[in-house]
Design a protein around this motif. Structure first.
Motif, PDB file in Angstrom:
ATOM      1  N   LYS A 245     110.402  12.048  35.249  1.00 50.28           N
ATOM      2  CA  LYS A 245     111.267  13.195  35.548  1.00 50.28           C
ATOM      3  C   LYS A 245     112.616  12.717  36.049  1.00 50.28           C
ATOM      4  O   LYS A 245     112.751  11.616  36.576  1.00 50.28           O
TER       5      LYS A 245
ATOM      6  N   LEU B 256     113.490  17.799  35.645  1.00 53.75           N
ATOM      7  CA  LEU B 256     113.264  17.948  34.202  1.00 53.75           C
ATOM      8  C   LEU B 256     112.769  16.628  33.635  1.00 53.75           C
ATOM      9  O   LEU B 256     113.062  15.569  34.192  1.00 53.75           O
TER      10      LEU B 256
ATOM     11  N   LYS C  28     112.830  13.309  31.577  1.00 56.16           N
ATOM     12  CA  LYS C  28     113.994  12.467  31.291  1.00 56.16           C
ATOM     13  C   LYS C  28     114.491  12.644  29.858  1.00 56.16           C
ATOM     14  O   LYS C  28     115.691  12.662  29.616  1.00 56.16           O
ATOM     15  N   ALA C  29     113.569  12.799  28.905  1.00 54.99           N
ATOM     16  CA  ALA C  29     113.977  12.964  27.501  1.00 54.99           C
ATOM     17  C   ALA C  29     114.806  14.232  27.331  1.00 54.99           C
ATOM     18  O   ALA C  29     115.826  14.230  26.639  1.00 54.99           O
ATOM     19  N   LYS C  30     114.384  15.310  27.979  1.00 57.35           N
ATOM     20  CA  LYS C  30     115.110  16.588  27.904  1.00 57.35           C
ATOM     21  C   LYS C  30     116.483  16.439  28.557  1.00 57.35           C
ATOM     22  O   LYS C  30     117.494  16.906  28.036  1.00 57.35           O
ATOM     23  N   THR C  31     116.531  15.758  29.691  1.00 57.49           N
ATOM     24  CA  THR C  31     117.793  15.538  30.402  1.00 57.49           C
ATOM     25  C   THR C  31     118.754  14.733  29.528  1.00 57.49           C
ATOM     26  O   THR C  31     119.933  15.073  29.402  1.00 57.49           O
TER      27      THR C  31
ATOM     28  N   GLU D 276     118.795  14.507  26.272  1.00 54.50           N
ATOM     29  CA  GLU D 276     119.226  15.352  25.157  1.00 54.50           C
ATOM     30  C   GLU D 276     120.313  16.328  25.607  1.00 54.50           C
ATOM     31  O   GLU D 276     121.310  16.539  24.905  1.00 54.50           O
ATOM     32  N   MET D 277     120.132  16.921  26.789  1.00 52.04           N
ATOM     33  CA  MET D 277     121.133  17.858  27.315  1.00 52.04           C
ATOM     34  C   MET D 277     122.468  17.153  27.555  1.00 52.04           C
ATOM     35  O   MET D 277     123.532  17.678  27.224  1.00 52.04           O
TER      36      MET D 277
END
Length: 83
Positions: free
Chosen positions: A6, A18, A20-23, A25-26
């Motif tokens: 996270k 969130l 880490k992958a989502k962060t 990407e954002m």
């Protein structure tokens, strides 16, 4: 299976955890949007400066239509300079 790593992200005055992958990407998406905005502002500035010079009866600025190097190009240049 272990939970995904996270990252704590600040949105306004709130901190949200969130994946880490989502962060990542954002952040990538935000950077792309900022790059587009910067490029559009540069194009508009060139046009405005040329109009100003034209109105003042001055010749067009030389070298003003150059584009900045990308991060990849900078890396290559630095690699070459470092030998």
């Amino acid at each position: 299976s272990s939970a995904p790593e996270k990252a704590t992200v600040c949105f306004g005055s709130m901190f949200i955890e969130l994946p880490k992958a989502k962060t990542r990407e954002m952040l990538r998406h935000d950077q792309e949007e900022l790059d587009k905005e910067i490029n559009n502002l540069r194009k508009e500035l060139r046009v405005k400066v040329n109009r100003l010079y034209e109105a003042q009866g001055k010749p067009e600025l030389k070298g003003f239509n150059l584009n900045p190097m990308s991060a990849e190009e900078m890396k290559l240049i630095n690699r070459i300079l470092e030998g």
